[in-house]
Scaffold this motif. Structure first.
Motif, PDB file in Angstrom:
ATOM      1  N   THR A  97       0.774  15.826   5.461  1.00  0.00           N
ATOM      2  CA  THR A  97       1.012  15.655   6.895  1.00  0.00           C
ATOM      3  C   THR A  97      -0.232  15.130   7.599  1.00  0.00           C
ATOM      4  O   THR A  97      -0.158  14.212   8.424  1.00  0.00           O
ATOM      5  CB  THR A  97       1.427  16.994   7.526  1.00  0.00           C
ATOM      6  OG1 THR A  97       2.626  17.463   6.898  1.00  0.00           O
ATOM      7  CG2 THR A  97       1.665  16.848   9.021  1.00  0.00           C
ATOM      8  N   THR A  98      -1.383  15.689   7.255  1.00  0.00           N
ATOM      9  CA  THR A  98      -2.642  15.247   7.859  1.00  0.00           C
ATOM     10  C   THR A  98      -2.969  13.815   7.464  1.00  0.00           C
ATOM     11  O   THR A  98      -3.384  12.999   8.301  1.00  0.00           O
ATOM     12  CB  THR A  98      -3.784  16.182   7.445  1.00  0.00           C
ATOM     13  OG1 THR A  98      -3.475  17.526   7.839  1.00  0.00           O
ATOM     14  CG2 THR A  98      -5.092  15.760   8.093  1.00  0.00           C
ATOM     15  N   ALA A  99      -2.792  13.493   6.190  1.00  0.00           N
ATOM     16  CA  ALA A  99      -3.098  12.144   5.711  1.00  0.00           C
ATOM     17  C   ALA A  99      -2.165  11.110   6.337  1.00  0.00           C
ATOM     18  O   ALA A  99      -2.606  10.029   6.731  1.00  0.00           O
ATOM     19  CB  ALA A  99      -2.997  12.094   4.186  1.00  0.00           C
TER      20      ALA A  99
ATOM     21  N   TRP B 128      -3.280   9.111   2.039  1.00  0.00           N
ATOM     22  CA  TRP B 128      -1.850   9.435   1.968  1.00  0.00           C
ATOM     23  C   TRP B 128      -1.359   9.300   0.530  1.00  0.00           C
ATOM     24  O   TRP B 128      -0.632  10.163   0.010  1.00  0.00           O
ATOM     25  CB  TRP B 128      -1.090   8.500   2.905  1.00  0.00           C
ATOM     26  CG  TRP B 128       0.360   8.812   3.107  1.00  0.00           C
ATOM     27  CD1 TRP B 128       1.054   9.883   2.619  1.00  0.00           C
ATOM     28  CD2 TRP B 128       1.311   8.026   3.832  1.00  0.00           C
ATOM     29  NE1 TRP B 128       2.369   9.816   2.999  1.00  0.00           N
ATOM     30  CE2 TRP B 128       2.562   8.691   3.745  1.00  0.00           C
ATOM     31  CE3 TRP B 128       1.224   6.827   4.553  1.00  0.00           C
ATOM     32  CZ2 TRP B 128       3.714   8.192   4.347  1.00  0.00           C
ATOM     33  CZ3 TRP B 128       2.370   6.339   5.151  1.00  0.00           C
ATOM     34  CH2 TRP B 128       3.598   7.010   5.060  1.00  0.00           C
ATOM     35  N   ALA B 129      -1.762   8.217  -0.136  1.00  0.00           N
ATOM     36  CA  ALA B 129      -1.358   7.995  -1.525  1.00  0.00           C
ATOM     37  C   ALA B 129      -1.898   9.097  -2.432  1.00  0.00           C
ATOM     38  O   ALA B 129      -1.180   9.610  -3.310  1.00  0.00           O
ATOM     39  CB  ALA B 129      -1.851   6.633  -1.997  1.00  0.00           C
TER      40      ALA B 129
ATOM     41  N   ALA C 117       0.827  -1.209   0.000  1.00  0.00           N
ATOM     42  CA  ALA C 117       0.000   0.000   0.000  1.00  0.00           C
ATOM     43  C   ALA C 117       0.858   1.254   0.000  1.00  0.00           C
ATOM     44  O   ALA C 117       0.475   2.279  -0.588  1.00  0.00           O
ATOM     45  CB  ALA C 117      -0.927  -0.012   1.212  1.00  0.00           C
ATOM     46  N   ILE C 118       2.019   1.203   0.655  1.00  0.00           N
ATOM     47  CA  ILE C 118       2.916   2.356   0.683  1.00  0.00           C
ATOM     48  C   ILE C 118       3.752   2.430  -0.585  1.00  0.00           C
ATOM     49  O   ILE C 118       3.966   3.518  -1.145  1.00  0.00           O
ATOM     50  CB  ILE C 118       3.809   2.294   1.940  1.00  0.00           C
ATOM     51  CG1 ILE C 118       2.958   2.516   3.191  1.00  0.00           C
ATOM     52  CG2 ILE C 118       4.929   3.333   1.877  1.00  0.00           C
ATOM     53  CD1 ILE C 118       3.717   2.390   4.495  1.00  0.00           C
TER      54      ILE C 118
ATOM     55  N   VAL D 115      -3.712   0.126   6.710  1.00  0.00           N
ATOM     56  CA  VAL D 115      -3.695  -0.121   5.263  1.00  0.00           C
ATOM     57  C   VAL D 115      -4.751   0.736   4.565  1.00  0.00           C
ATOM     58  O   VAL D 115      -4.480   1.378   3.536  1.00  0.00           O
ATOM     59  CB  VAL D 115      -3.933  -1.612   4.960  1.00  0.00           C
ATOM     60  CG1 VAL D 115      -4.104  -1.842   3.461  1.00  0.00           C
ATOM     61  CG2 VAL D 115      -2.775  -2.449   5.493  1.00  0.00           C
ATOM     62  N   LEU D 116      -5.951   0.765   5.122  1.00  0.00           N
ATOM     63  CA  LEU D 116      -7.024   1.561   4.521  1.00  0.00           C
ATOM     64  C   LEU D 116      -6.695   3.058   4.550  1.00  0.00           C
ATOM     65  O   LEU D 116      -7.019   3.795   3.610  1.00  0.00           O
ATOM     66  CB  LEU D 116      -8.339   1.310   5.264  1.00  0.00           C
ATOM     67  CG  LEU D 116      -8.903  -0.110   5.188  1.00  0.00           C
ATOM     68  CD1 LEU D 116     -10.183  -0.224   6.008  1.00  0.00           C
ATOM     69  CD2 LEU D 116      -9.173  -0.510   3.740  1.00  0.00           C
TER      70      LEU D 116
END
Length: 333
Positions: free
Chosen positions: A182-184, A242-243, A146-147, A236-237
């Protein structure tokens, strides 16, 4: 006071929400559940304090441990991403399992789309999208994949190594884009820190069970294990947002980044990919290596072209030719 609040809601928000808050919650569980059942002497001293004093003590512990975890977040993430599994056969087995899983998800997407099952197709596509576009970049864990999907996004699309140029991208990106990332990321950090806090609770419950034999500690251990599993899944969700923010910043900030290097994004996407290949090689490798591969000359030609001057690029033999010939140099770097 206003400056303190502004700091917390600004740059310190990710630290407070991502690391200190989950540690504080884990400390609550340890103090009021594990310690009472397994560490009676420690619990009695803690119970002697007023409720406000107890909370201040737990908050102080959470602040210190949260700062430590934030400083050590790289290895903490790497453990969950599968970098430290150790056994090559296990890494290969888990990586192949994830390749097979994405293949099944894509097949489900195609079948559901053909059958008009929009919801099922959407869910399958969403899960498949949590994997890197390049199968050679797959990781042995779900969080690792996921990252990696957004860590490899820039290289897959533009041949731009966003991990290498990350701080440069942040330096030219709008502050709103940096704040959004940053928030995500704080959301993912929260569940990662909560997971490690729950692991400590499991260990404490098992130790207490060995020492005291209190059957209630079985429930405490089981509950903590459920928190570990749930926190991992939620982490993961949470990478979806972030992505989205990181990929958006790459798409938008790369224009300013090119300007910072004195070049302009070429109209042809293939030429842009070649340009980023040159810049990344220039940044990653020593200058002597770049000279051997004629990287400075190529970068100069891109700068010359950006200024509207005649700027030939190298063909296969190293002579001046059309812009597309620079793609022959992708083999190095």
């Amino acid at each position: 006071m206003g400056d303190v609040v502004k700091s917390v809601l600004g740059g310190g928000w990710g630290l407070v929400v991502g690391w200190i808050l989950p540690v504080f919650l884990a400390a609550q569980g340890f103090a009021y559940v594990i310690a009472r059942l397994a560490f009676v002497d420690l619990s009695e001293e803690f119970e002697g304090l007023t409720w406000a004093s107890q909370q201040l003590a737990l908050l102080a512990v959470a602040a210190v441990l949260g700062l430590v975890l934030a400083a050590a977040q790289a290895p903490l993430y790497r453990v969950l991403e599968g970098y430290y599994l150790g056994w090559p056969w296990l890494v290969e087995r888990r990586t192949n399992a994830h390749r097979a899983r994405r293949t099944r998800l894509l097949a489900t997407y195609e079948t559901s789309t053909a059958a008009g099952q929009a919801v099922r197709a959407g869910l399958a596509y969403e899960r498949a999208a949590r994997y890197p576009a390049d199968e050679t970049q797959f990781a042995p864990t779900q969080l690792g994949n996921a990252i990696r999907r957004f860590e490899t996004y820039a290289r897959n699309r533009y041949l731009l190594d966003s991990q290498l140029l990350w701080h440069r991208l942040k330096g030219v990106a709008p502050q709103s884009a940096v704040d959004a990332i940053t928030t995500a990321r704080a959301n993912v950090d929260f569940f990662v820190a909560l997971l490690y806090g729950a692991v400590v609770l499991v260990v404490g419950a098992v130790v207490g069970l060995v020492v005291t034999g209190d059957p209630l500690l079985w429930l405490a251990a089981a509950g903590s294990v459920l928190v570990v599993v749930g926190a991992y899944r939620l982490a993961v969700l949470a990478t979806d947002e972030w992505a989205a923010t990181e990929c958006a910043m790459v798409d938008l900030a790369r224009v300013k980044l090119a300007e910072a290097y004195g070049v302009t994004i070429p109209d042809d996407l293939a030429d842009e990919r070649a340009m980023w290949r040159v810049i990344c090689t220039f940044v990653r490798r020593p200058y002597t290596y770049s000279e051997l591969k004629d990287v400075p000359a190529l970068l100069t030609r891109y700068r010359t072209a950006s200024e509207g001057k005649a700027g030939p690029v190298l063909d296969e033999a190293g002579a001046g030719s059309e812009p597309h010939a620079v793609r022959r140099w992708w083999q190095w770097g």
